[in-house]
Design a protein around this motif. Structure first.
Motif, PDB file in Angstrom:
ATOM      1  N   LEU A 158     -88.015  -9.191  32.623  1.00 18.41           N
ATOM      2  CA  LEU A 158     -88.929 -10.264  33.038  1.00 18.41           C
ATOM      3  C   LEU A 158     -90.540  -9.775  32.933  1.00 18.41           C
ATOM      4  O   LEU A 158     -91.605 -10.382  32.489  1.00 18.41           O
ATOM      5  CB  LEU A 158     -89.016 -10.312  34.587  1.00 18.41           C
ATOM      6  N   ILE A 159     -90.727  -8.270  33.026  1.00 17.36           N
ATOM      7  CA  ILE A 159     -92.152  -7.829  32.640  1.00 17.36           C
ATOM      8  C   ILE A 159     -92.332  -8.012  31.124  1.00 17.36           C
ATOM      9  O   ILE A 159     -93.422  -8.113  30.733  1.00 17.36           O
ATOM     10  CB  ILE A 159     -92.192  -6.158  32.917  1.00 17.36           C
ATOM     11  N   LEU A 160     -91.351  -7.530  30.160  1.00 17.53           N
ATOM     12  CA  LEU A 160     -91.636  -7.813  28.759  1.00 17.53           C
ATOM     13  C   LEU A 160     -92.196  -9.107  28.504  1.00 17.53           C
ATOM     14  O   LEU A 160     -92.858  -9.569  27.836  1.00 17.53           O
ATOM     15  CB  LEU A 160     -90.443  -7.476  28.144  1.00 17.53           C
ATOM     16  N   LEU A 161     -91.370 -10.234  29.166  1.00 22.72           N
ATOM     17  CA  LEU A 161     -91.642 -11.450  29.010  1.00 22.72           C
ATOM     18  C   LEU A 161     -93.054 -11.963  29.421  1.00 22.72           C
ATOM     19  O   LEU A 161     -93.599 -12.656  28.707  1.00 22.72           O
ATOM     20  CB  LEU A 161     -90.545 -12.401  29.819  1.00 22.72           C
ATOM     21  N   ALA A 162     -93.392 -11.513  30.401  1.00 19.51           N
ATOM     22  CA  ALA A 162     -94.780 -11.647  30.824  1.00 19.51           C
ATOM     23  C   ALA A 162     -95.967 -11.185  29.852  1.00 19.51           C
ATOM     24  O   ALA A 162     -96.739 -11.522  29.765  1.00 19.51           O
ATOM     25  CB  ALA A 162     -95.097 -10.983  32.322  1.00 19.51           C
ATOM     26  N   GLN A 163     -95.496  -9.849  29.466  1.00 18.55           N
ATOM     27  CA  GLN A 163     -96.333  -9.385  28.519  1.00 18.55           C
ATOM     28  C   GLN A 163     -96.461  -9.833  27.111  1.00 18.55           C
ATOM     29  O   GLN A 163     -97.528 -10.202  26.485  1.00 18.55           O
ATOM     30  CB  GLN A 163     -95.944  -7.631  28.264  1.00 18.55           C
ATOM     31  N   ASN A 164     -95.173 -10.751  26.855  1.00  9.66           N
ATOM     32  CA  ASN A 164     -95.248 -11.427  25.473  1.00  9.66           C
ATOM     33  C   ASN A 164     -96.103 -12.583  25.749  1.00  9.66           C
ATOM     34  O   ASN A 164     -96.700 -13.012  24.843  1.00  9.66           O
ATOM     35  CB  ASN A 164     -93.864 -11.793  25.199  1.00  9.66           C
TER      36      ASN A 164
END
Length: 172
Positions: free
Chosen positions: A91-97
């Motif tokens: 979820l954090i990676l998706l938000a960063q992307n």
């Protein structure tokens, strides 16, 4: 006769799927991921996570063996924290992307604005240069004054010469 192979340049007929794939709104999911990542990056989350772990450990250490649900070495707590981390990381990676994509759009807009400003500055510099060249060819106030003074001096000189010669009117 040889078996006829399907052509590679022709699309296959659409086949019906046996199991429907789940559908979701990617934008809504992305907004949820950003909110989740934002919350996980706060001191409030760290405080609540610390309180949760302390309560878990204290309850299982102090409670009677019949009431304790996660005895030493707290395997169930480790499992819960690993599960939370396994969901939090993507979820954090998706938000960063998503943030990276927004940053790319903003950077492109900034680049375009800078290019327009640069073109405007070049145009203005050319205009200022042409104005300087045009002003260089125009008579300035000091130049006109000096020419008028010279003409006045010449007129006075001629009038003095004319009166010395006995003429009342100066010659042109």
């Amino acid at each position: 006769m040889a078996e006829q192979r399907p052509r590679l340049d022709t699309p296959r007929e659409a086949r019906r799927q046996l199991v429907r794939r789940p559908s979701y709104d990617a934008d809504s999911f992305g907004v949820f991921a950003e909110q989740f990542a934002r919350y996980m990056g706060t001191a409030r989350f760290l405080l609540w996570m610390t309180v949760f772990v302390l309560v878990w450990v204290l309850f299982n250490a102090v409670a009677p063996d019949s009431a304790a649900f996660d005895a030493y070495p707290y395997i169930f707590l480790t499992l819960m924290l690993s599960l939370q981390a396994s969901y939090a990381a993507p979820l954090i990676l998706l938000a960063q992307n998503r943030q990276e994509q927004r940053d790319k759009v903003v950077a492109e807009q900034d680049r375009q604005a800078n290019a327009r400003a640069h073109a405007d500055m070049e145009f203005l510099a050319r205009e200022v240069a042409s104005l300087r060249m045009a002003v260089g060819e125009v008579a300035t106030r000091d130049f006109v004054r000096s020419e008028l003074r010279a003409l006045l001096a010449e007129i006075e000189e001629r009038s003095e010469r004319g009166t010395e010669d006995g003429e009342d009117t100066p010659r042109p």
